[in-house]
Structure formats: structure tokens, C-alpha cells
Enzyme design. Structure first.
Site, PDB file in Angstrom:
ATOM      1  N   CYS A 230       0.835  -1.197   0.000  1.00  0.00           N
ATOM      2  CA  CYS A 230       0.000   0.000   0.000  1.00  0.00           C
ATOM      3  C   CYS A 230       0.877   1.256   0.000  1.00  0.00           C
ATOM      4  O   CYS A 230       1.556   1.513  -0.986  1.00  0.00           O
ATOM      5  CB  CYS A 230      -0.967  -0.059   1.189  1.00  0.00           C
ATOM      6  SG  CYS A 230      -2.406   0.992   1.000  1.00  0.00           S
TER       7      CYS A 230
ATOM      8  N   HIS B  30      -3.487  -5.898   0.889  1.00  0.00           N
ATOM      9  CA  HIS B  30      -2.851  -6.129   2.193  1.00  0.00           C
ATOM     10  C   HIS B  30      -2.795  -7.619   2.542  1.00  0.00           C
ATOM     11  O   HIS B  30      -3.736  -8.150   3.134  1.00  0.00           O
ATOM     12  CB  HIS B  30      -3.655  -5.407   3.281  1.00  0.00           C
ATOM     13  CG  HIS B  30      -3.503  -3.923   3.229  1.00  0.00           C
ATOM     14  ND1 HIS B  30      -2.551  -3.249   3.962  1.00  0.00           N
ATOM     15  CD2 HIS B  30      -4.167  -2.989   2.515  1.00  0.00           C
ATOM     16  CE1 HIS B  30      -2.644  -1.952   3.711  1.00  0.00           C
ATOM     17  NE2 HIS B  30      -3.615  -1.762   2.831  1.00  0.00           N
TER      18      HIS B  30
ATOM     19  N   GLU C 273      -1.147  -8.923   4.890  1.00  0.00           N
ATOM     20  CA  GLU C 273      -1.121  -9.096   6.354  1.00  0.00           C
ATOM     21  C   GLU C 273      -2.528  -9.155   6.942  1.00  0.00           C
ATOM     22  O   GLU C 273      -2.713  -9.573   8.087  1.00  0.00           O
ATOM     23  CB  GLU C 273      -0.268  -7.993   7.009  1.00  0.00           C
ATOM     24  CG  GLU C 273      -0.946  -6.635   7.181  1.00  0.00           C
ATOM     25  CD  GLU C 273      -0.921  -5.787   5.916  1.00  0.00           C
ATOM     26  OE1 GLU C 273      -0.661  -6.327   4.829  1.00  0.00           O
ATOM     27  OE2 GLU C 273      -1.175  -4.562   6.026  1.00  0.00           O
TER      28      GLU C 273
END
Lengths: 113, 217
Positions: free
Chosen positions: B86, B194, B196
Site C-alpha cells: 500500500c 494487504h 497481512e
């Protein structure tokens, strides 16, 4: 600062023997610069398009193009106009604009001593 | 082996990343402050999502001059694994570690939603183990994720197999549906989605685990 300004003013008014004022005062010439950063023509400008749509809702019709950029005003001291231009070009290329998506242009003017 | 997570003023996915690495995967991590000048011997570097320096001028434009990023640049050039997510992806393009730029989403909206991606692993070290053309789901959360580059660059990236992640439904107007890019060597990956946030079944999926495990591959 006030004192320097007073010397400066006095020199202009009353000291014709000092031809290069900046050398007399040990100061570098000052420049004022305006950098325009514009999106490259090939790059999408959704914010510009949205603004154009709003313009027609305001009743301003006929806008064929609206592209949003940035204007940056700077003042700097440099030995010469060429040096100032060189410094500002570096700044524009490396920081103020991203050459992938943006073009920039520079106006430079020396401030009267 | 420790993974370094760079923290900028404005980073907000740094702790998510630490949780994903340590809590979900059992990998050691440590935070690295952007003003430091030493990578503290980490084996891989993550530039997390969020913001950096207010993202004035352009996203990532000021972060690029953070003292620690000089070290990150050299680390990447020596072949060290660097993952930018990002805002981290935006920083990687501003640094010149990846080509192109990320600009305002086509519809000007901040898009925060699950997103399906098609993987083309190429030689990216982060995508080892993902089957070619595999579909994965990672969430996105960005306002400036529209990837743009000039046509010659795009062609070179496409032919060189560097466009390793593409959206199946383009959410932001990215050229060629680009969601993630690898450098030619395969040790730098930048992506807008993302991974994560896709490591814990409670969050709806675990497709991101392998990508993060590959930080230390």
C-alpha cells in the site's frame, strides 16, 4: 534584520560608489520562483474530471478540459540566476514533481536589491 | 532471522504486520524507526501501509528521503528482500526501486473491500509456492492505487513477467489491472492489497500467509 535593511536602503539612496550592492553587503542575490506542476497529458485526472462535472452543475458550460496541477512559490538566495535555476531544476525533478506522471515549468525572477 | 518493519509518522499497518508475522506465523519481527540509519541486521524489510509524512506532494514522495530508506535502497540493491504494501508500494515507486506511479483511484473513492487477485509468480521470491494463475483474496484499503506508467515501461514489465499480481475486477483504474509488481531480480515486491490482513481465518482468509513466510525464504 532591521539594521541590514536600513544599510541596504541607505546604500541604494546614497552610495553610488558601491556598484554591486550584494557584494558590498556580503549577501547573495535573492530570487523568487514559481513552479507549476501539471499532470502529463496521458495521465488520468479523475479530480479534474469531477471538477469539470461540478462546473456544469454550476451552470458553467462549454468547459472542454479541466486539469488540476499544483503551484509552488519559492524564494531563494543563489550566486546567480543560472545557479538558482540549476538548484530549482534538481528540486523539481527529484521532489516537487514525479516525472512518471507530471511535467513542471519554472518562472524565475531576481528580486530587486 | 528477524523481519524489520519500518515505521513512519503516519504508518498504521505496522502493528498489523507485526501481529501477522509473530501472532499468525511465529516469525520474529522488530520495528525500525524511519529516522534511524541502521537496519539492525534484519534479514528482510517491510514498508507497511498507512501514510507517511502526511503524504504531502504525492504519496511516498517525502518518505523516500527518510534516513533509513538510504539503507533500505542499498539493502535491496544487494538482493535483500523488500516488501512494500500500500503506502509501502507507493514509496517503492517514488524511490525508483519499482517503475511507474500510483495515482488517485479512477472513481476518487477510498476503496476498502476484499479483492480477488490473479497470481503470476514469475521469479518473485515472495510468490514462490503460489500456483501460476492461482486466485487469491487480499483486502484493499486505498485512495491512491491507480497504477500508471508509460506504454514502453508497461510493455517491458508485462513481457518481463514483473506484473505478478492483477485484479480480476479492477477497483481503481490501474493500467493492466496491476495490483502488484516485482523488480526484475525478484527480491522487491510492491502491492496495493494487504496480505497481512489475510493471515488469520477470523479475518476471512489466509491467502497472505505464504507471501509473508517467503520474506525469510
Amino acid at each position: 534584520m532591521g539594521l541590514i535593511f536600513t544599510m541596504h536602503s541607505n546604500a541604494v539612496d546614497g552610495s553610488p560608489s558601491c556598484e554591486d550592492l550584494n557584494t558590498c553587503l556580503g549577501r547573495l542575490p535573492r530570487f523568487i520562483a514559481r513552479v507549476q506542476v501539471q499532470l502529463r497529458p496521458s495521465v488520468l485526472d479523475p479530480a479534474g474530471e469531477a471538477t469539470r462535472a461540478a462546473a456544469s452543475r454550476l451552470g458553467v458550460n462549454g468547459l472542454q478540459k479541466l486539469r488540476i496541477g499544483k503551484a509552488v512559490e519559492l524564494e531563494l538566495e543563489a550566486e546567480s540566476a543560472a545557479t538558482a535555476r540549476q538548484q530549482l531544476s534538481l528540486l523539481c525533478d527529484r521532489l516537487l514533481a514525479n516525472p512518471v506522471t507530471e511535467n513542471w515549468s519554472l518562472e524565475l525572477e531576481e528580486l530587486a536589491p | 532471522m528477524t523481519i524489520g518493519i519500518v515505521v513512519f509518522p503516519g504508518s498504521n499497518c505496522d502493528r498489523d504486520m507485526a501481529w501477522a508475522l509473530e501472532g499468525c506465523l511465529g516469525l520474529a519481527s522488530r520495528f525500525l524507526w524511519h529516522g534511524d540509519t541502521d537496519l539492525a541486521g534484519v534479514s528482510a524489510v517491510v514498508l507497511p501501509g498507512g501514510f507517511s509524512y502526511g503524504d504531502y506532494l504525492r504519496c511516498g514522495a517525502l518518505a523516500r528521503f527518510a534516513p533509513l530508506l538510504k539503507e533500505v535502497q542499498q539493502f535491496a540493491e544487494r538482493g535483500g528482500p523488500v516488501l512494500g504494501i500500500c503506502n509501502g508500494f507507493q514509496i517503492l515507486t517514488e524511490m525508483g526501486l519499482l517503475p511507474g506511479a500510483l495515482t488517485r483511484n479512477r472513481d476518487l473513492h477510498f476503496r476498502c473491500e476484499p479483492c480477488e487477485l490473479r497470481v503470476a509468480p514469475g521469479n518473485s521470491q515472495f510468490l514462490k509456492g503460489y500456483a501460476p494463475q492461482a486466485l487469491v483474496q487480499f483486502p484493499i484499503a486505498h485512495g491512491e492505487g491507480c497504477y500508471q506508467c508509460d506504454p514502453d515501461t508497461y510493455k517491458a514489465l508485462d513481457q518481463g513477467g514483473q506484473i505478478v499480481l492483477r485484479y480480476t475486477k479492477n477497483p481503481n483504474g490501474s493500467q493492466g489491472d496491476v495490483a502488484g509488481l516485482s523488480n526484475a531480480q525478484g527480491n522487491v515486491l510492491g502491492l496495493m492489497p494487504h496480505p497481512e490482513r489475510a493471515c488469520d481465518p477470523l479475518l476471512g482468509g489466509t491467502d497472505g500467509r505464504l507471501l509473508l513466510q517467503n520474506l525469510l525464504s
